[in-house]
Structure formats: C-alpha cells, structure tokens
Design an enzyme around this catalytic site. Structure first.
Site, short mmCIF file in Angstrom:
data_model
loop_
_atom_site.label_atom_id
_atom_site.label_comp_id
_atom_site.label_asym_id
_atom_site.label_seq_id
_atom_site.Cartn_x
_atom_site.Cartn_y
_atom_site.Cartn_z
N LYS A 174 0.85 -1.19 0.00
CA LYS A 174 0.00 0.00 0.00
C LYS A 174 0.89 1.23 0.00
CE LYS A 174 -2.03 2.59 3.05
NZ LYS A 174 -1.85 3.86 2.33
N GLU A 250 9.57 0.18 11.16
CA GLU A 250 10.64 1.19 11.01
C GLU A 250 9.97 2.54 11.21
OE1 GLU A 250 13.82 0.78 10.53
OE2 GLU A 250 13.94 -1.32 9.98
N GLU A 382 9.07 14.49 16.80
CA GLU A 382 9.62 14.59 15.45
C GLU A 382 8.92 15.74 14.72
OE1 GLU A 382 8.67 11.24 12.92
OE2 GLU A 382 10.76 11.15 12.29
P1 NAD Z 1 2.38 7.69 8.39
O1 NAD Z 1 2.48 6.80 9.57
O2 NAD Z 1 1.44 8.83 8.43
O3 NAD Z 1 1.96 6.86 7.09
C1 NAD Z 1 2.72 5.76 6.64
C2 NAD Z 1 1.80 4.79 5.92
O4 NAD Z 1 0.87 4.26 6.85
C3 NAD Z 1 0.99 5.43 4.80
O5 NAD Z 1 0.94 4.52 3.72
C4 NAD Z 1 -0.38 5.58 5.44
O6 NAD Z 1 -1.45 5.57 4.52
C5 NAD Z 1 -0.43 4.35 6.32
N1 NAD Z 1 -1.39 4.44 7.42
C6 NAD Z 1 -1.87 5.55 8.03
N2 NAD Z 1 -2.75 5.20 9.01
C7 NAD Z 1 -2.78 3.85 9.04
C8 NAD Z 1 -3.48 2.91 9.83
N3 NAD Z 1 -4.31 3.28 10.80
N4 NAD Z 1 -3.26 1.59 9.59
C9 NAD Z 1 -2.41 1.19 8.62
N5 NAD Z 1 -1.75 2.04 7.83
C10 NAD Z 1 -1.93 3.35 8.03
O7 NAD Z 1 3.86 8.15 8.09
P2 NAD Z 1 4.34 9.15 6.96
O8 NAD Z 1 3.91 10.52 7.37
O9 NAD Z 1 3.95 8.63 5.63
O10 NAD Z 1 5.91 9.03 7.04
C11 NAD Z 1 6.69 9.81 7.85
C12 NAD Z 1 7.10 9.01 9.07
O11 NAD Z 1 7.81 7.85 8.64
C13 NAD Z 1 8.05 9.76 9.95
O12 NAD Z 1 7.71 9.53 11.29
C14 NAD Z 1 9.41 9.15 9.63
O13 NAD Z 1 10.35 9.27 10.64
C15 NAD Z 1 9.02 7.72 9.39
N6 NAD Z 1 10.05 7.04 8.59
C16 NAD Z 1 10.80 6.08 9.19
C17 NAD Z 1 11.82 5.45 8.46
C18 NAD Z 1 12.67 4.38 9.08
O14 NAD Z 1 13.34 3.66 8.33
N7 NAD Z 1 12.70 4.21 10.38
C19 NAD Z 1 12.06 5.83 7.15
C20 NAD Z 1 11.25 6.79 6.57
C21 NAD Z 1 10.24 7.40 7.30
#
Ligand code: NAD
Length: 482
Positions: A174, A250, A382
């Site tokens: 997704k 992650e 963050e």
């Molecule tokens: P997010 O958690 O908002 O969304 C990530 C994904 O999860 C999206 O595809 C979203 O549609 C989905 N999602 C949202 N709600 C959900 C739910 N209830 N159930 C299942 N899936 C759901 O994160 P983001 O804003 O897309 O990304 C930024 C975040 O990702 C930051 O916190 C960043 O630090 C983290 N990040 C971590 C790494 C790592 O390797 N540790 C790498 C890149 C980004």
C-alpha cells in the site's frame, strides 16, 4: 500523470480503478495545482488484493527461485530505464527536487541484489542430538503486506517487496496517500516484468480503510511497515487483536549529532546541515538535535546558519533547486506549529518563516533554534521539517544523558578526533545506528538498519531483510540402528 488513463492499482495482474470508482486528489506541493486523481482502495479492493495474493502463493512459493529471480531482474531494468519519469512523479506529488532523486537506481539495485540472493535461503543441519539428525527449514510466510511512507516511496517499495518476493511470499503493497504516483507507475512495470497475476499487488489510498484492513487481515501473515510511530502502534494493536501476524516496524526519529571541541568543525557543519536539509528535513534519521561543546559553539552556529540559509528553494522540477516544499498542507501546518511553539521555548537564530503567500507552495525557510530546554516539545517530538535545535554541553557524561533523553533511538552521530571518546560514546548511545565523524543519511548498505526504543522493531538491510519474510521450522529425524 502516470500513463494515459491516470494512476491505477494492480490487483491480480490487472490495472484497476477503485471498485466504487472513488479517487482522491494529489497536489503538487510547490504549486498546489492538482497532479492526479488516484484510486482510493476500498475494503473490497483490499480484500481482493489479499485474496489474489493468497491464491498465487502456492505456485509462486514452489517456483524455482531462479525463475522468481528473472522477474525481479526484469523489473530492476525497467525501473532503471524509467528513473527520470519516476523522479518527475515524486516531484509533483511530494516535492522532492529531481536533483535529489536517485531512488530509481537504488530501487533497481535492491531488486538486482535480491534476485541474486536466493541461494542464501537456507536452514541449518545438526548432529548434536544422538541418533538423530536435526535441521531447520526456512519457508515463506504466505501473504505479506507492505505499508510504506511518502518521504522515499520508491526506495521503501523496493527494499521491502524485493526480499519478500524472492523468498517466495506474495505481496500487497500500500503506497502513501501523499506520494502514490511513482509507485502507481511501477505497478504498470510489474506487469511488463512478467510477475504472475496475484503475486505482486499494489494498492493506493489512505490508512483508513486499506491500511487498517491489511493490519487486521487474518490472511496476512507478516506486515512490514515504515512510517510514523503513531501509525506503527495502531498496526501493532490490530495485529495483536487479530492473528498476531509478524510485524516489522521502522518508525520515527529525533536523532542527535554530538560535536566535541576537537572535531573537524567544517566537516561537522557541512554534514549536519545536509542531514537536516535533505528532502526538506523529511527524513526519519535527520539530525534534528545538534549538541555542540560550549567552547566551539559560536563558530559552529555561525557557519551552520550561514550554510543552512543559503539553500535554493524553488520548483522541484528544476535542476538548480535543492530545497523543495513540505510534502503537503498537513506537513506544512504541522512544521509551522512546531516553529511557533519553538519560538516560545528557544531562541530563533535563523528562518522560522512559511512562504506559502509569497511562493504559492508549501516552502519553509531553514530554521535554527538555540538554547532550547531539553523538556520542550520541539526537543522531544519529530518535527519532520527543515528545523534544527542546536544546544550546547560541557562534559561527555552530560551530552550522553541529553542525547539519550528521548523515546526515539534511530540514528546518532558523534564528531571527535579522540578514538577512545568516540567509541565510549558510540557504546553509550541508545540508537540502532551510530555514525562517527559522519552523519545521516549515510549508512553502510550491508549493515542492519532499525530503531532502538520507540523507533521500531526489527532490522532491515541487504543481509537482514530476507529473514523478516522467512519462517523457521525445525525438523528432527530419527536414525534407526542397523
Ligand atoms: P504515516 O504513519 O502517516 O503513514 C505511513 C503509511 O501508513 C501510509 O501509507 C499511510 O497511509 C499508512 N497508514 C496511516 N494510518 C494507518 C493505519 N491506521 N493503519 C495502517 N496504515 C496506516 O507516516 P508518513 O507521514 O507517511 O511518514 C513519515 C514518518 O515515517 C516519519 O515519522 C518518519 O520518521 C518515518 N520514517 C521512518 C523510516 C525508518 O526507516 N525508520 C524511514 C522513513 C520514514
């Protein structure tokens, strides 16, 4: 727009719209013009993708791995060929400057690597149990769900799906609602690469409903997620409530960089500035907290702010731009709210301005706060923007305590010419990655990547990710005497 019909989803080998035909708009964050209307996966679409993956699993997992490998290699070549197009699609959906896009090539190299890695799918054998031979078998889980973020979608798409597929799993990916376009284009390339229907499914849409349905689906046996800690917790809860699927997380970071007075200051300035500026600060491991030893703090701050203020913001499609907008209005407002709060707790040295009115895009000036109390919200949470807090310290023990005073633990760095001090600090830092005399986004490609504490669980990396998608079965065989 991806393809003449616009972005579509890939379910059971077919490019499809959402079953109820609903779409959601994706805007170019630099101009706020609409870039594409993207299918919003329904519950039926999500269930259909899982059902297709489940039906395809027996044959795919029984296929000679060298044949699975051929599909991965073909996809690698196609992604490499389409690097420029993928760069454009990322730029018009989440604002990453094309000058910074290298993800087509890095994604292709992930598919190439795992295509060749199948001989490592092996268990162990032992004769340590008298009159028996014991062994372990490594076998795929079945249907694996992969939920990816928007800040480097093409990278995460590849780094999760390639190891899951080569090990014989079938997958449902997704994409993020903020950056679905490049992934939707890759969905078209998956068909060209010759993957059998149902093996590789790609959905677009929001967390609700499709992400949540994948998290609680009884037929999904493993789920790998990269994104925010908030969503990671929700996914873990759904998994616990349903089938206890294996979950790899992650998550976010609040990474400290520590600069001692004997460090190469020019290098520390250059690298820490790049770390927090790359992708406009929207990087999980960006060094958003910098601790500088008091005696060198004035020189460091002067050089850092000068460099940070000199970024070239502008249209991400232009080669000269090295500072894009925040990914969307939500991110823009969120970062500005942190900045307003930061002004009340720390001292603003540079930046602090949102440029929506003057540029029509979600641009934020690189921002530096000095001397912020350690318990301020901006030091704990963050921000995910071009915002850094620079604080000072006097002793090694003091700075280790400050650096570790966080629920995150993704990446830390330390600059010093004293090898003993560097190694003492590296041992003491509570994070999954420690860089000495360098900082993020630098990583060793064959090293494990992942978080301590609230930054996640599990590790990913070229030598590690296949393990995430392989069960371990022990087999014991009794040998009868002659
Ligand atoms: P997010 O958690 O908002 O969304 C990530 C994904 O999860 C999206 O595809 C979203 O549609 C989905 N999602 C949202 N709600 C959900 C739910 N209830 N159930 C299942 N899936 C759901 O994160 P983001 O804003 O897309 O990304 C930024 C975040 O990702 C930051 O916190 C960043 O630090 C983290 N990040 C971590 C790494 C790592 O390797 N540790 C790498 C890149 C980004």
């Amino acid at each position: 727009m991806a393809g003449p019909l616009g972005p579509r989803m890939l379910i059971n080998g077919e490019l499809v719209e959402a079953s109820d035909k609903k779409t959601f708009p994706v805007y170019n964050p630099a101009t706020r013009e609409i870039s594409a209307n993207v299918p919003e996966a329904t519950a039926d679409d999500t269930n259909a993708a899982v059902a297709a993956a489940k039906a395809a699993f027996p044959e795919w997992s029984a296929t000679d791995p060298s044949k699975r490998s051929a599909c991965l290699k073909k996809l690698a070549a196609l992604i490499r060929q389409h690097n420029a197009e993928l760069a454009r699609l990322e730029a018009i959906s989440m604002g990453l400057p094309v000058s910074s896009f290298h993800y087509g090539h890095s994604a292709a190299s992930q598919f190439d690597h795992y295509a060749e890695a199948w001989p490592r799918i092996q268990g162990q054998a032992s004769v340590n149990t008298p009159k028996h031979i014991t062994m372990t078998l490594r076998q795929p889980y079945g249907v694996v769900a992969l939920i990816i973020p928007w800040n480097a979608p093409v990278h995460f798409f590849a780094s999760k799906s390639a190891p899951a597929l080569i090990t014989g799993n079938t997958v449902v990916v997704k994409s993020s609602e903020k950056a679905p376009l490049a992934v939707a284009r890759i969905a078209e390339l998956i068909i060209e690469a010759g993957f059998p229907p149902g093996v590789f499914n790609v959905l677009s849409g929001h967390g609700l409903p499709s992400g949540q349905i994948l998290s609680r689906h009884m037929d999904v046996r493993a789920l790998s997620f990269t994104g925010s800690s908030r969503t990671g917790r929700l996914i873990q809860e759904e998994a616990a409530r349903t089938n206890l699927k294996k979950v790899i997380l992650e998550l976010g970071g609040k990474s400290p960089a520590i600069v001692f007075d004997d460090a190469n200051l020019a290098k520390a300035v250059e690298q820490t500035q790049f770390s927090i500026q790359a992708n406009s600060g929207q990087v999980c491991m960006a060094n958003s907290r910098i601790y500088v030893q008091k005696s060198v703090a004035p020189q460091f701050v002067e050089a850092f702010t000068k460099r940070f203020s000199a970024v070239r913001d502008g249209n991400p499609l232009e080669k000269e731009t090295n500072h894009g907008p925040q990914a969307d209005e939500v991110q823009y407002k969120n970062v500005l709210a942190f900045i307003e709060e930061g002004k009340k707790t720390g001292s603003l040295a540079v930046g602090g301005v949102g440029k929506l009115e003057t540029t029509k895009g979600f641009f934020i000036e690189p921002t530096v706060f000095l001397d912020t109390p350690e318990d301020a919200r901006i030091m704990k949470e963050e921000v995910f923007g071009p915002v850094v807090n620079i604080n000072t310290f006097e002793t090694e023990a003091e700075v280790i305590a400050k650096a570790n005073n966080t629920e995150f633990g993704l990446y830390s760095s330390v600059y010093t010419r004293d090898i003993n001090r560097a190694m003492r600090v590296a041992k003491a830092l509570e994070s999954g990655y420690v860089a000495i005399n360098c900082t993020s986004p630098l990583t060793g490609r064959d090293m494990p990547f992942g978080g301590y504490k609230g930054s996640g669980q599990g590790r990913e990396g070229l030598l590690y990710s296949m393990d995430n998608f392989l069960e371990v079965k022990s087999v014991i065989i009794q040998i009868e005497d002659e």
